[in-house]
Scaffold this motif. Structure first.
Motif, PDB file in Angstrom:
ATOM      1  N   ARG A 237       0.917  -1.609   0.477  1.00 35.94           N
ATOM      2  CA  ARG A 237      -0.659   0.050  -0.319  1.00 35.94           C
ATOM      3  C   ARG A 237       0.898   1.244  -0.264  1.00 35.94           C
ATOM      4  O   ARG A 237       2.168   1.307   0.907  1.00 35.94           O
ATOM      5  CB  ARG A 237      -0.896   0.202   1.286  1.00 35.94           C
ATOM      6  CG  ARG A 237      -2.273   1.203   0.874  1.00 35.94           C
ATOM      7  CD  ARG A 237      -2.883   1.289   2.176  1.00 35.94           C
ATOM      8  NE  ARG A 237      -2.460   0.853   3.815  1.00 35.94           N
ATOM      9  CZ  ARG A 237      -2.230   2.027   4.258  1.00 35.94           C
ATOM     10  NH1 ARG A 237      -3.297   3.346   3.991  1.00 35.94           N
ATOM     11  NH2 ARG A 237      -1.889   1.553   5.295  1.00 35.94           N
ATOM     12  N   GLY A 241      -1.052   8.886   0.223  1.00 35.98           N
ATOM     13  CA  GLY A 241      -0.449   9.301  -0.526  1.00 35.98           C
ATOM     14  C   GLY A 241      -0.402  10.983  -0.653  1.00 35.98           C
ATOM     15  O   GLY A 241      -0.846  11.409  -0.998  1.00 35.98           O
ATOM     16  N   PHE A 330      -6.635  10.098  -4.061  1.00 33.78           N
ATOM     17  CA  PHE A 330      -6.870   8.188  -4.401  1.00 33.78           C
ATOM     18  C   PHE A 330      -7.019   8.685  -5.838  1.00 33.78           C
ATOM     19  O   PHE A 330      -5.578   6.807  -5.797  1.00 33.78           O
ATOM     20  CB  PHE A 330      -7.946   8.082  -3.929  1.00 33.78           C
ATOM     21  CG  PHE A 330      -8.292   6.692  -3.569  1.00 33.78           C
ATOM     22  CD1 PHE A 330      -7.489   5.502  -3.090  1.00 33.78           C
ATOM     23  CD2 PHE A 330      -9.156   6.249  -4.652  1.00 33.78           C
ATOM     24  CE1 PHE A 330      -7.921   4.426  -2.936  1.00 33.78           C
ATOM     25  CE2 PHE A 330      -9.300   4.695  -4.975  1.00 33.78           C
ATOM     26  CZ  PHE A 330      -9.225   3.815  -4.512  1.00 33.78           C
ATOM     27  N   ASN A 331      -7.280   9.212  -6.697  1.00 34.24           N
ATOM     28  CA  ASN A 331      -7.242   8.632  -7.633  1.00 34.24           C
ATOM     29  C   ASN A 331      -5.136   8.484  -8.792  1.00 34.24           C
ATOM     30  O   ASN A 331      -5.459   7.500  -9.151  1.00 34.24           O
ATOM     31  CB  ASN A 331      -8.199   9.015  -8.784  1.00 34.24           C
ATOM     32  CG  ASN A 331      -9.623   9.126  -8.682  1.00 34.24           C
ATOM     33  OD1 ASN A 331      -9.478   7.804  -7.815  1.00 34.24           O
ATOM     34  ND2 ASN A 331     -10.779  10.144  -8.674  1.00 34.24           N
ATOM     35  N   THR A 333      -2.524   8.478  -6.738  1.00 34.26           N
ATOM     36  CA  THR A 333      -2.085   7.042  -6.261  1.00 34.26           C
ATOM     37  C   THR A 333      -1.941   6.315  -6.831  1.00 34.26           C
ATOM     38  O   THR A 333      -1.452   5.457  -7.079  1.00 34.26           O
ATOM     39  CB  THR A 333      -2.345   7.832  -4.852  1.00 34.26           C
ATOM     40  OG1 THR A 333      -2.094   9.446  -3.442  1.00 34.26           O
ATOM     41  CG2 THR A 333      -2.049   6.540  -3.967  1.00 34.26           C
ATOM     42  N   ASP A 334      -3.589   5.955  -7.379  1.00 37.81           N
ATOM     43  CA  ASP A 334      -4.181   4.748  -7.261  1.00 37.81           C
ATOM     44  C   ASP A 334      -2.914   4.353  -9.536  1.00 37.81           C
ATOM     45  O   ASP A 334      -2.859   3.124  -9.183  1.00 37.81           O
ATOM     46  CB  ASP A 334      -5.408   4.419  -7.775  1.00 37.81           C
ATOM     47  CG  ASP A 334      -5.346   2.937  -7.690  1.00 37.81           C
ATOM     48  OD1 ASP A 334      -5.336   2.163  -7.242  1.00 37.81           O
ATOM     49  OD2 ASP A 334      -6.205   2.445  -9.431  1.00 37.81           O
ATOM     50  N   GLN A 335      -2.884   5.583 -10.253  1.00 35.90           N
ATOM     51  CA  GLN A 335      -2.320   5.831 -11.035  1.00 35.90           C
ATOM     52  C   GLN A 335      -1.414   5.509 -11.103  1.00 35.90           C
ATOM     53  O   GLN A 335      -0.342   4.470 -11.633  1.00 35.90           O
ATOM     54  CB  GLN A 335      -3.524   6.607 -11.603  1.00 35.90           C
ATOM     55  CG  GLN A 335      -2.450   7.531 -12.737  1.00 35.90           C
ATOM     56  CD  GLN A 335      -2.700   8.943 -13.578  1.00 35.90           C
ATOM     57  OE1 GLN A 335      -3.781   9.323 -13.203  1.00 35.90           O
ATOM     58  NE2 GLN A 335      -2.043   8.697 -14.617  1.00 35.90           N
ATOM     59  N   ARG A 337       0.626   3.969  -8.802  1.00 34.77           N
ATOM     60  CA  ARG A 337       0.842   2.699  -7.922  1.00 34.77           C
ATOM     61  C   ARG A 337       0.844   1.798  -9.609  1.00 34.77           C
ATOM     62  O   ARG A 337       1.440   0.201  -9.692  1.00 34.77           O
ATOM     63  CB  ARG A 337      -0.170   2.410  -6.988  1.00 34.77           C
ATOM     64  CG  ARG A 337       0.681   1.143  -6.693  1.00 34.77           C
ATOM     65  CD  ARG A 337      -0.498   0.725  -5.053  1.00 34.77           C
ATOM     66  NE  ARG A 337      -0.169  -0.568  -4.734  1.00 34.77           N
ATOM     67  CZ  ARG A 337      -0.918  -1.867  -4.929  1.00 34.77           C
ATOM     68  NH1 ARG A 337      -1.859  -1.781  -6.080  1.00 34.77           N
ATOM     69  NH2 ARG A 337      -0.471  -2.717  -4.241  1.00 34.77           N
ATOM     70  N   GLU A 338      -0.697   1.312  -9.882  1.00 41.51           N
ATOM     71  CA  GLU A 338      -0.650   0.491 -11.499  1.00 41.51           C
ATOM     72  C   GLU A 338       0.562   1.015 -12.557  1.00 41.51           C
ATOM     73  O   GLU A 338       0.745  -0.092 -13.033  1.00 41.51           O
ATOM     74  CB  GLU A 338      -1.965   0.969 -11.605  1.00 41.51           C
ATOM     75  CG  GLU A 338      -3.764   0.796 -10.817  1.00 41.51           C
ATOM     76  CD  GLU A 338      -3.244  -0.440 -10.686  1.00 41.51           C
ATOM     77  OE1 GLU A 338      -3.087  -1.253 -11.435  1.00 41.51           O
ATOM     78  OE2 GLU A 338      -3.697  -1.210  -9.387  1.00 41.51           O
TER      79      GLU A 338
END
Length: 356
Positions: A237, A241, A330-331, A333-335, A337-338
């Motif tokens: 995780r 962020g 969040f978006n 951070t997820d971008q 990470r992916e």
């Protein structure tokens, strides 16, 4: 943190450009010096009735003349002499205190001439790091480089620092954000400060980014570096962020970075949690060689590394209040990470072997 003392910088190297006075007596000439070839004056033409006298030809130079537009190459120990002179000047500045550090304790001269030189053999010869996508790092201005974290010991951060400096056209310096534990260890604390590292907090990161520095962060923290070998190359995780919020407030781009090879240098097959609590460490690794082989078990395996910098994600198009939007953070951070995870999988498919 105590305020670092800033001392004016005296660059003795600039004195080396002055011309040396020409010696008139006992001066030795170099072979490439045009004055070293004596001009032979031709004898008068042969007169009738005089014995045959041949015209003297100019003595050719033993070495070819330099090509037009190129400077003659230095001869002898000129390069060695300059290195010795530079080293002596460096030692004099260290002894007299005539060098500068910034308010974080960063010593650029010591980092370039000493610390980088100590780490570079490990980077070039041992791990044989291959760097991709260096063009994605801006030539100037601030940028936040976000990378995966692994390897039991944080060697990946040091390798990333050398990769940026040695491969970027502008030889940019990477300022890493490190955990509190780094600055609690006596010797490591001083070296980290001198190398430009600072605490992984939003305030320090914002100050560096606003100055136009490159800042490196590994959001997985101890969860990534201390994960078992069975979970290698599976990102943990990325916290809450916070790095995205920092990039939004400063309007700096986020550059994802994927590192392959660090997971296998210390294959962590166990964790002595009780001993870790006693020592105050987040984990105490058990590997196939450590602690069974003693100090020899602390030697990392010579894996082959690849560091790839991805396309930057701009943040300057968002309004100032975007840094307080939890859904946007969040978006993004997820971008990030992916993108790192996808690149890791792609690099793993492409590599031939762990060690080659």
């Amino acid at each position: 943190m105590a305020d670092a003392k800033v001392i004016p910088f005296d660059d003795d190297r600039s004195r080396g450009g002055a011309q040396r006075p020409t010696r008139r007596r006992g001066a030795t000439r170099r072979k490439n010096d045009p004055a070293a070839v004596r001009e032979v004056t031709a004898m008068p033409a042969q007169q009738d009735g005089e014995p045959g006298v041949e015209r003297a030809e100019p003595v050719p130079s033993a070495e070819p003349a330099p090509k037009p537009g190129t400077a003659p190459e230095p001869r002898g120990g000129g390069g060695l002499e300059r290195r010795i002179a530079g080293g002596l000047a460096f030692l004099r500045r260290r002894l007299t205190g005539e060098y500068e550090v910034d308010d974080f304790g960063y010593d650029e001269e010591l980092t370039d001439q000493v610390l980088m030189s100590l780490v570079r053999p490990l980077y070039e010869k041992y791990f044989r790091v291959e760097v991709k996508g260096i063009e994605n790092i801006p030539s100037d201005g601030g940028a936040l480089i976000v990378a995966n974290h692994s390897g039991t010991l944080p060697l990946d951060g040091l390798m990333m620092q050398v990769a940026v400096h040695d491969n970027h056209p502008q030889a940019r310096h990477l300022r890493l954000l490190a955990a509190d534990l780094v600055f609690m260890l006596p010797v490591v604390n001083e070296l980290a400060r001198k190398a430009g590292h600072t605490l992984a907090c939003a305030e320090d990161a914002e100050r560096l980014l606003e100055r136009g520095e490159l800042v490196g962060v590994m959001p997985e923290g101890f969860k990534g570096i201390g994960k078992p070998f069975s979970e290698r190359y599976k990102l943990q995780r990325f916290g809450r962020g916070g790095f995205v919020s920092t990039a939004l407030r400063t309007g700096t781009p986020i550059v994802p970075c994927s590192i392959v090879g660090a997971e296998e240098i210390y294959p962590m097959i166990g964790n002595a949690k009780t001993l870790a609590r006693v020592l105050g460490f987040p984990y105490f690794p058990i590997t196939p060689t450590f602690p069974w082989l003693g100090p020899l078990g602390a030697l990392p395996l010579p894996t082959k590394w690849t560091i790839q910098f991805g396309e930057p994600i701009p943040t300057d198009g968002y309004p100032p209040e975007a840094a307080e939007d939890p859904m946007l953070m969040f978006n993004l951070t997820d971008q990030v990470r992916e993108q790192i995870q996808h690149t890791l999988y792609k690099l793993l498919v492409q590599r031939r072997s762990v060690f080659f």
